[in-house]
Design a protein around this motif. Structure first.
Motif, PDB file in Angstrom:
ATOM      1  N   PRO A 109       1.042  -1.226   0.157  1.00  0.00           N
ATOM      2  CA  PRO A 109       0.314   0.058  -0.265  1.00  0.00           C
ATOM      3  C   PRO A 109       0.853   1.157  -0.133  1.00  0.00           C
ATOM      4  CG  PRO A 109      -0.578  -1.792   1.516  1.00  0.00           C
ATOM      5  CD  PRO A 109       0.529  -2.594   1.058  1.00  0.00           C
ATOM      6  N   ALA A 110       2.399   1.261   0.041  1.00  0.00           N
ATOM      7  CA  ALA A 110       2.939   2.058   0.264  1.00  0.00           C
ATOM      8  C   ALA A 110       2.929   3.340  -0.916  1.00  0.00           C
ATOM      9  CB  ALA A 110       4.376   1.917   1.296  1.00  0.00           C
ATOM     10  N   ARG A 111       3.217   1.993  -1.858  1.00  0.00           N
ATOM     11  CA  ARG A 111       3.855   2.651  -3.683  1.00  0.00           C
ATOM     12  C   ARG A 111       2.735   3.822  -3.719  1.00  0.00           C
ATOM     13  NH1 ARG A 111       5.724  -0.974  -7.207  1.00  0.00           N
ATOM     14  NH2 ARG A 111       5.328   0.459  -8.509  1.00  0.00           N
ATOM     15  N   PHE A 112       3.141   4.878  -3.505  1.00  0.00           N
ATOM     16  CA  PHE A 112       2.608   5.990  -3.772  1.00  0.00           C
ATOM     17  C   PHE A 112       2.209   6.007  -5.082  1.00  0.00           C
ATOM     18  CE2 PHE A 112       2.999  10.542  -5.515  1.00  0.00           C
ATOM     19  CZ  PHE A 112       1.401  11.385  -4.084  1.00  0.00           C
ATOM     20  N   ASP A 113       3.358   6.139  -6.218  1.00  0.00           N
ATOM     21  CA  ASP A 113       2.796   5.915  -7.737  1.00  0.00           C
ATOM     22  C   ASP A 113       2.196   5.185  -7.888  1.00  0.00           C
ATOM     23  OD1 ASP A 113       3.989   3.246  -7.037  1.00  0.00           O
ATOM     24  OD2 ASP A 113       5.200   3.218  -8.485  1.00  0.00           O
ATOM     25  N   LEU A 114       1.406   4.042  -7.357  1.00  0.00           N
ATOM     26  CA  LEU A 114       0.572   3.287  -7.921  1.00  0.00           C
ATOM     27  C   LEU A 114      -0.948   4.039  -7.621  1.00  0.00           C
ATOM     28  CD1 LEU A 114       1.909  -0.255  -8.054  1.00  0.00           C
ATOM     29  CD2 LEU A 114       1.979   1.407 -10.007  1.00  0.00           C
ATOM     30  N   ALA A 115      -0.876   5.004  -6.466  1.00  0.00           N
ATOM     31  CA  ALA A 115      -1.875   4.942  -5.573  1.00  0.00           C
ATOM     32  C   ALA A 115      -3.030   6.399  -5.899  1.00  0.00           C
ATOM     33  CB  ALA A 115      -1.931   5.297  -4.021  1.00  0.00           C
ATOM     34  N   TRP A 116      -1.826   7.220  -6.883  1.00  0.00           N
ATOM     35  CA  TRP A 116      -1.370   8.421  -6.903  1.00  0.00           C
ATOM     36  C   TRP A 116      -2.317   7.852  -8.502  1.00  0.00           C
ATOM     37  CZ3 TRP A 116       0.559  10.423 -12.319  1.00  0.00           C
ATOM     38  CH2 TRP A 116       0.292  12.157 -12.070  1.00  0.00           C
ATOM     39  N   ARG A 117      -1.627   7.096  -9.251  1.00  0.00           N
ATOM     40  CA  ARG A 117      -1.968   6.770 -11.295  1.00  0.00           C
ATOM     41  C   ARG A 117      -3.288   6.362 -11.318  1.00  0.00           C
ATOM     42  NH1 ARG A 117       1.776   2.542 -12.980  1.00  0.00           N
ATOM     43  NH2 ARG A 117       3.471   3.798 -12.846  1.00  0.00           N
ATOM     44  N   HIS A 118      -4.333   5.799 -10.343  1.00  0.00           N
ATOM     45  CA  HIS A 118      -5.313   5.521  -9.942  1.00  0.00           C
ATOM     46  C   HIS A 118      -6.466   5.666  -8.789  1.00  0.00           C
ATOM     47  CE1 HIS A 118      -3.609   1.415 -13.094  1.00  0.00           C
ATOM     48  NE2 HIS A 118      -2.884   1.825 -12.550  1.00  0.00           N
ATOM     49  N   GLY A 119      -5.792   7.096  -8.897  1.00  0.00           N
ATOM     50  CA  GLY A 119      -6.561   7.564  -7.563  1.00  0.00           C
ATOM     51  C   GLY A 119      -7.220   6.542  -6.497  1.00  0.00           C
ATOM     52  N   VAL A 120      -5.887   5.944  -6.182  1.00  0.00           N
ATOM     53  CA  VAL A 120      -6.233   5.172  -4.624  1.00  0.00           C
ATOM     54  C   VAL A 120      -6.464   5.616  -3.200  1.00  0.00           C
ATOM     55  CG1 VAL A 120      -7.232   3.024  -4.516  1.00  0.00           C
ATOM     56  CG2 VAL A 120      -6.615   3.301  -6.163  1.00  0.00           C
ATOM     57  N   ASP A 121      -6.951   6.026  -2.875  1.00  0.00           N
ATOM     58  CA  ASP A 121      -6.657   6.754  -1.146  1.00  0.00           C
ATOM     59  C   ASP A 121      -6.733   5.967  -0.162  1.00  0.00           C
ATOM     60  OD1 ASP A 121      -9.737   6.586  -0.759  1.00  0.00           O
ATOM     61  OD2 ASP A 121      -9.682   9.090  -0.964  1.00  0.00           O
ATOM     62  N   ALA A 122      -6.878   6.270   1.163  1.00  0.00           N
ATOM     63  CA  ALA A 122      -6.701   5.378   2.693  1.00  0.00           C
ATOM     64  C   ALA A 122      -8.014   4.615   2.897  1.00  0.00           C
ATOM     65  CB  ALA A 122      -6.653   6.294   3.569  1.00  0.00           C
ATOM     66  N   GLU A 123      -9.817   5.813   2.195  1.00  0.00           N
ATOM     67  CA  GLU A 123     -11.166   4.894   2.106  1.00  0.00           C
ATOM     68  C   GLU A 123     -10.417   3.782   1.717  1.00  0.00           C
ATOM     69  OE1 GLU A 123     -13.384   5.957   4.034  1.00  0.00           O
ATOM     70  OE2 GLU A 123     -11.853   7.069   4.862  1.00  0.00           O
ATOM     71  N   VAL A 124      -9.373   2.782   1.141  1.00  0.00           N
ATOM     72  CA  VAL A 124      -9.750   1.905   0.429  1.00  0.00           C
ATOM     73  C   VAL A 124      -8.596   1.159   0.539  1.00  0.00           C
ATOM     74  CG1 VAL A 124      -8.927   0.448  -2.287  1.00  0.00           C
ATOM     75  CG2 VAL A 124     -11.398   2.646  -1.787  1.00  0.00           C
ATOM     76  N   LEU A 125      -7.299   1.771   0.864  1.00  0.00           N
ATOM     77  CA  LEU A 125      -6.410   0.644   0.908  1.00  0.00           C
ATOM     78  C   LEU A 125      -5.823   1.011   2.527  1.00  0.00           C
ATOM     79  CD1 LEU A 125      -3.728   3.697  -0.602  1.00  0.00           C
ATOM     80  CD2 LEU A 125      -3.887   1.497  -1.467  1.00  0.00           C
ATOM     81  N   ASP A 126      -6.895   1.500   3.103  1.00  0.00           N
ATOM     82  CA  ASP A 126      -6.994   0.850   4.846  1.00  0.00           C
ATOM     83  C   ASP A 126      -8.189  -0.236   4.806  1.00  0.00           C
ATOM     84  OD1 ASP A 126      -7.078   0.181   7.918  1.00  0.00           O
ATOM     85  OD2 ASP A 126      -6.546   3.030   7.763  1.00  0.00           O
ATOM     86  N   PRO A 127      -7.589  -1.198   4.833  1.00  0.00           N
ATOM     87  CA  PRO A 127      -8.400  -2.872   5.285  1.00  0.00           C
ATOM     88  C   PRO A 127      -9.858  -2.000   5.953  1.00  0.00           C
ATOM     89  CG  PRO A 127      -6.109  -3.644   5.727  1.00  0.00           C
ATOM     90  CD  PRO A 127      -5.594  -1.928   5.342  1.00  0.00           C
ATOM     91  N   GLN A 128      -9.438  -1.492   7.507  1.00  0.00           N
ATOM     92  CA  GLN A 128     -10.135  -1.177   8.562  1.00  0.00           C
ATOM     93  C   GLN A 128     -11.447   0.129   7.791  1.00  0.00           C
ATOM     94  OE1 GLN A 128      -9.340   0.315  12.189  1.00  0.00           O
ATOM     95  NE2 GLN A 128      -8.323  -2.036  12.847  1.00  0.00           N
ATOM     96  N   ARG A 129     -10.651   0.682   7.104  1.00  0.00           N
ATOM     97  CA  ARG A 129     -11.307   2.002   6.593  1.00  0.00           C
ATOM     98  C   ARG A 129     -12.641   1.790   5.249  1.00  0.00           C
ATOM     99  NH1 ARG A 129      -7.763   7.261   6.297  1.00  0.00           N
ATOM    100  NH2 ARG A 129      -9.827   8.527   5.455  1.00  0.00           N
ATOM    101  N   ARG A 130     -11.626   0.759   4.853  1.00  0.00           N
ATOM    102  CA  ARG A 130     -12.230  -0.032   3.788  1.00  0.00           C
ATOM    103  C   ARG A 130     -14.126  -0.604   3.680  1.00  0.00           C
ATOM    104  NH1 ARG A 130      -8.943  -3.972   2.714  1.00  0.00           N
ATOM    105  NH2 ARG A 130     -10.703  -5.714   2.672  1.00  0.00           N
TER     106      ARG A 130
END
Length: 287
Positions: free
Chosen positions: A244-265
């Motif tokens: 989940p620390a791959r900021f480049d991929l998170a930025w590229r696909h617009g994925v934030d902590a609401e999806v990356l963090d299992p508790q929040r997802r």
């Protein structure tokens, strides 16, 4: 004493086995693992109402559970085939049992139809990958199902169909530009159902497996230009799931902590367990 759940698998035998071969678990097994990861000491039974002659709980059996959860499905509910009708009948029995129930995607659709709502293909087309800018309605902002969600959020999703006619006693809790019913509470025959059109139970890894098996659809419907593009997208999601620390991929696909963090997802599932399952268990004298 731990909680006892019934996880109702919406898929036919072939579809759930194909998912298991690709991901390692059937959708119902994966859902049960999410619940057990949230609660800990939990028993999760699984039912397969799409199977001919399936051994399903009777009224007393449904009442013996603390919570009932409905998975997604590859089926289209308006086809009204026997494997679909059996699921609608089971949901009507779930309502009558009074046992707290929750569903994702197909689960919401079955609950709506079982309460005399309707489901049809979305004229805007399929929602794939992430449901974007999910927004609470006025009622949803104070509803415990969405407790902890920000004003707008994204969530894993893949669906073509949507609720097009609301049941009589239904409160829409969230919407977005693709679907006017992204989360809802339905009351029917003494029972209360909470559901979402998206998939809070899906990790990015599971979503990647699902999309990886649907590259032809992604290309045909214009989400990706080539099969290679579709596979690259699925691979990026899989990589992001592992790191989940791959900021480049998170930025590229617009994925934030609401999806990356299992508790929040998994927020809606957690809220269902906390505010419906545990509360009802206490009220029933099972605490």
């Amino acid at each position: 004493m731990g909680l006892r759940f019934l996880v109702v698998e919406g898929n036919t035998r072939g579809a759930r086995q194909a998912h298991k071969e690709a991901y390692g678990l059937m959708p119902s097994e994966s859902y049960a693992a999410v619940i057990q990861g949230i609660v800990g000491e939990t028993v999760c039974d699984i039912a397969f109402p799409a199977d001919p002659g399936a051994n399903l709980p009777d009224a007393a059996g449904l009442q013996s559970y603390d919570g009932i959860v409905l998975t997604g499905s590859h089926l289209n509910i308006y086809d009204r085939t026997p494997d679909i009708l059996s699921q609608i009948d089971l949901m009507r029995a779930v309502y009558a049992s009074g046992t707290p129930s929750f569903g994702s995607c197909w689960g919401l659709q079955v609950a709506a139809v079982a309460a005399d709502g309707d489901v049809r293909p979305n004229p805007l087309g399929r929602e794939v990958g992430l449901a974007r800018k999910l927004t609470a309605t006025d009622q949803g902002r104070s509803h415990p199902l969405l407790e902890g969600r920000p004003a707008a959020y994204d969530a894993p999703a893949i669906h073509l169909d949507m609720v097009t006619a609301l049941p009589g006693d239904c409160t829409v809790l969230a919407f977005n530009a693709v679907s006017p019913v992204q989360a809802a509470e339905i009351r029917q025959d003494g029972g209360v159902f909470w559901g979402v059109q998206y998939h809070p139970e899906f990790s990015l890894g599971e979503l990647a497996v699902i999309l990886g098996r649907r590259t032809e659809i992604l290309v045909k419907e214009g989400f990706c230009r080539t099969a290679e593009d579709a596979m690259a997208y699925a691979q990026d999601l899989s990589t992001l799931d592992k790191d989940p620390a791959r900021f480049d991929l998170a930025w590229r696909h617009g994925v934030d902590a609401e999806v990356l963090d299992p508790q929040r997802r998994t927020r809606e599932i957690r809220n269902f367990i906390e505010h419906r399952v545990k509360t009802a268990k206490s009220a029933r004298g099972r605490a």
